[in-house]
Motif scaffolding. Structure first.
Motif, mmCIF file in Angstrom:
data_model
loop_
_atom_site.group_PDB
_atom_site.id
_atom_site.type_symbol
_atom_site.label_atom_id
_atom_site.label_comp_id
_atom_site.label_asym_id
_atom_site.label_seq_id
_atom_site.Cartn_x
_atom_site.Cartn_y
_atom_site.Cartn_z
ATOM 1 N N ARG A 30 -14.448 56.103 84.940
ATOM 2 C CA ARG A 30 -15.444 55.266 84.081
ATOM 3 C C ARG A 30 -14.659 54.040 83.523
ATOM 4 N NH1 ARG A 30 -18.214 59.280 80.450
ATOM 5 N NH2 ARG A 30 -19.475 57.272 79.619
ATOM 6 N N LEU A 31 -13.487 53.930 83.675
ATOM 7 C CA LEU A 31 -12.846 52.648 82.717
ATOM 8 C C LEU A 31 -13.212 51.311 83.307
ATOM 9 C CD1 LEU A 31 -9.126 54.472 82.429
ATOM 10 C CD2 LEU A 31 -10.879 54.005 80.671
ATOM 11 N N LYS A 32 -14.110 51.472 84.257
ATOM 12 C CA LYS A 32 -14.334 49.941 84.745
ATOM 13 C C LYS A 32 -15.365 49.486 83.865
ATOM 14 C CE LYS A 32 -13.347 51.210 89.437
ATOM 15 N NZ LYS A 32 -13.816 51.810 90.835
ATOM 16 N N LEU A 33 -15.526 49.960 82.520
ATOM 17 C CA LEU A 33 -16.678 49.196 81.704
ATOM 18 C C LEU A 33 -16.204 48.040 80.915
ATOM 19 C CD1 LEU A 33 -17.780 52.922 80.565
ATOM 20 C CD2 LEU A 33 -18.806 51.378 82.088
ATOM 21 N N GLU A 48 -15.411 49.299 75.603
ATOM 22 C CA GLU A 48 -15.573 50.591 76.162
ATOM 23 C C GLU A 48 -14.263 51.076 76.858
ATOM 24 O OE1 GLU A 48 -18.803 51.988 78.212
ATOM 25 O OE2 GLU A 48 -20.186 50.582 77.470
ATOM 26 N N LEU A 49 -13.449 50.060 77.555
ATOM 27 C CA LEU A 49 -12.229 50.698 77.994
ATOM 28 C C LEU A 49 -11.099 51.204 76.944
ATOM 29 C CD1 LEU A 49 -10.212 50.514 80.367
ATOM 30 C CD2 LEU A 49 -9.917 48.287 79.809
ATOM 31 N N ASP A 50 -11.178 50.198 75.669
ATOM 32 C CA ASP A 50 -10.397 50.809 74.541
ATOM 33 C C ASP A 50 -10.881 52.042 74.369
ATOM 34 O OD1 ASP A 50 -9.912 47.682 73.011
ATOM 35 O OD2 ASP A 50 -8.805 48.360 74.544
ATOM 36 N N ASN A 51 -12.171 52.442 74.295
ATOM 37 C CA ASN A 51 -12.632 53.883 73.675
ATOM 38 C C ASN A 51 -12.224 54.885 74.690
ATOM 39 O OD1 ASN A 51 -13.964 52.729 71.491
ATOM 40 N ND2 ASN A 51 -15.746 52.367 72.481
ATOM 41 N N GLN A 52 -12.489 54.749 76.060
ATOM 42 C CA GLN A 52 -12.057 55.314 76.962
ATOM 43 C C GLN A 52 -10.433 55.729 77.158
ATOM 44 O OE1 GLN A 52 -14.315 57.238 78.889
ATOM 45 N NE2 GLN A 52 -15.913 56.258 77.980
ATOM 46 N N SER A 53 -9.707 54.681 77.074
ATOM 47 C CA SER A 53 -8.344 55.001 76.928
ATOM 48 C C SER A 53 -7.930 55.978 75.807
ATOM 49 C CB SER A 53 -7.587 53.670 76.577
ATOM 50 O OG SER A 53 -6.330 53.797 76.605
#
Length: 134
Positions: free
Chosen positions: A60-63, A67-72
């Protein structure tokens, strides 16, 4: 002679009680070992779930960049969980090894007690035979 017989009988009774106590302790240790093994299996299952969650998050990190920072951030938390689970897994394994060692030591002690009890029983029987001979 009667005092010796009474003392031998009392010692035999004490040894019987001690043997029973040690057997109970052994049973409790075995139950604890089983519980630790169940905990270990639960931890392994949690680890597998955490690894699955990690892979799902990576997909899902392709956001967006936010959101990428949140997913990280979530991914890093899962890595920490994974590390903590691995550490806990090792601790549980060490605990189980310790439990097995304790059980083995108790079994050795029980064997020594059984041997001593048999010796006392032989002494008691010999004493009774001597008394009967009188």
């Amino acid at each position: 002679y009667f005092k010796q017989i009474n003392l031998s009988i009392m010692a035999a009774e004490v040894l019987k009680k001690k043997i029973q106590e040690l057997m109970n302790e052994r049973d409790e240790a075995l139950e604890k070992g089983d519980a630790l093994e169940n905990q270990l299996n639960d931890m392994k299952e949690q680890l597998l779930k955490a690894e699955f969650e990690k892979k799902e998050l990576e997909r899902r990190l392709k956001l967006t960049e936010v959101e990428l920072d949140n997913q990280s951030s979530l991914r890093n938390q899962l890595k920490k969980k994974s590390i903590n689970l691995k550490v806990e897994d090792e601790r549980i394994k060490d605990d189980m090894k310790s439990q097995v060692k304790s059980i083995n030591e108790m079994e050795e002690l029980l064997q020594l007690i059984d041997t001593r009890y048999e010796e006392l029983e032989l002494d008691y029987n010999e004493t009774m035979e001597d008394l009967n001979a009188l």
